[in-house]
Scaffold this active site. Structure first.
Site, short mmCIF file in Angstrom:
data_model
loop_
_atom_site.label_atom_id
_atom_site.label_comp_id
_atom_site.label_asym_id
_atom_site.label_seq_id
_atom_site.Cartn_x
_atom_site.Cartn_y
_atom_site.Cartn_z
N THR A 176 0.84 -1.19 0.00
CA THR A 176 0.00 0.00 0.00
C THR A 176 0.88 1.25 0.00
OG1 THR A 176 -1.78 -1.12 1.20
CG2 THR A 176 -1.81 1.28 1.21
N PHE A 178 1.18 5.18 0.78
CA PHE A 178 0.60 6.19 1.64
C PHE A 178 1.19 7.55 1.30
CE2 PHE A 178 0.07 2.30 4.00
CZ PHE A 178 -1.13 2.46 4.68
#
Length: 284
Positions: A176, A178
């Site tokens: 992921t 960010f």
């Protein structure tokens, strides 16, 4: 915020969430400020309860995170860094419980399919929880001995649970991305490789997007992301979100942005920040 003061970083989720892990990676000395929603994360900074905001923007398995691109342009915040977190899934339980005792686990709906092979091989059933780190907190407060949770190992450490198995995800590349955001933009060069993120709306003329993108191709500027989304409930008012490699002061980038300006009604730079090494560590 004082240069010597540990920053307060708002993130969505409970303590031990993957967003919390991103905060620890970006600012090991930071003070985490958990929030219930993405809107709450931004509100915490606007109201002075946090100095920075950490928001997930995309995942290598599931694509972009819903609502984030809609929130960013109106947030009044600017991207100052990016962070990449490998989604390593740990199976955790109450202290003293062994793996063969686990019959049932809880986790966020997105996390469960990523450990399907491990769970099915052991006959472990599962159910969705609103938040994986929150499920770990609930288990620590009073779960049964045959119950487990799938979450980050950070969640186990925070909530006093034992990790019975780690790295049980089916895919070894799930990552992921960010964005670390602050109220003020920082346009200084802070690394050899910089990224620039911006949103724009093309003019309502034929081939406007094609013409707008031409400047990046002819000037050799690498665009790593281009996504569209509707605004204001209109099928004709489409905005675009883009990431490019380079700094706005780079001659090639400056020429490309100048050309883009001819074909847009709106162009807003959301951030100029160093490219994280993790950007090139993800397997193709």
């Amino acid at each position: 915020m004082s240069a010597n003061k540990a920053p307060r970083i708002a993130f969505q989720g409970a303590m031990g969430a993957y967003s919390h892990e991103a905060c620890l990676q970006a600012r090991p000395d930071g003070i985490p400020v958990p929030c219930a929603t993405f809107e709450g994360v931004l509100r915490a900074v606007r109201e002075g309860r946090a100095d920075l905001a950490m928001l997930p923007v995309e995942n290598t398995t599931y694509g972009r995170v819903a609502d984030i691109h809609r929130l960013l342009p109106q947030s009044g915040m600017h991207i100052i860094e990016e962070a990449f977190v490998r989604v390593r899934i740990a199976l955790m339980a109450k202290p003293g419980v062994t793996l063969d005792q686990i019959k049932h686990v809880r986790a966020h709906l997105v996390l469960l399919p990523q450990a399907r092979s491990f769970l099915e091989a052991r006959g472990i059933t599962w159910e969705a929880a609103a938040d994986s780190a929150g499920a770990a907190e609930e288990l620590a407060a009073g779960g049964a001995a045959d119950q487990g949770v799938l979450a980050s190992a950070v969640a186990a450490q925070i909530h006093g649970l034992d990790v019975l198995a780690d790295g049980i995800e089916d895919l070894d590349h799930n990552t992921t991305r960010f964005l670390l955001m602050a109220p003020d933009i920082d346009n200084t060069r802070r690394g050899d490789r910089m990224m620039t993120t911006f949103v724009f709306e093309v003019r309502n003329i034929p081939a406007a997007l094609y013409k707008a993108m031409g400047g990046f191709a002819t000037n050799g500027v690498n665009m790593t992301k281009l996504e569209s989304y509707m605004v204001g409930g209109s099928f004709t008012a489409t905005q675009f979100y883009a990431d490019i490699e380079g700094h706005p002061d780079d001659p090639a980038v400056k020429r490309a942005l100048d050309e883009l300006g001819y074909f847009t009604n709106m162009l807003d730079i959301l951030g100029v920040y160093p490219a994280h090494p993790g950007r090139w560590d993800i397997p193709a």
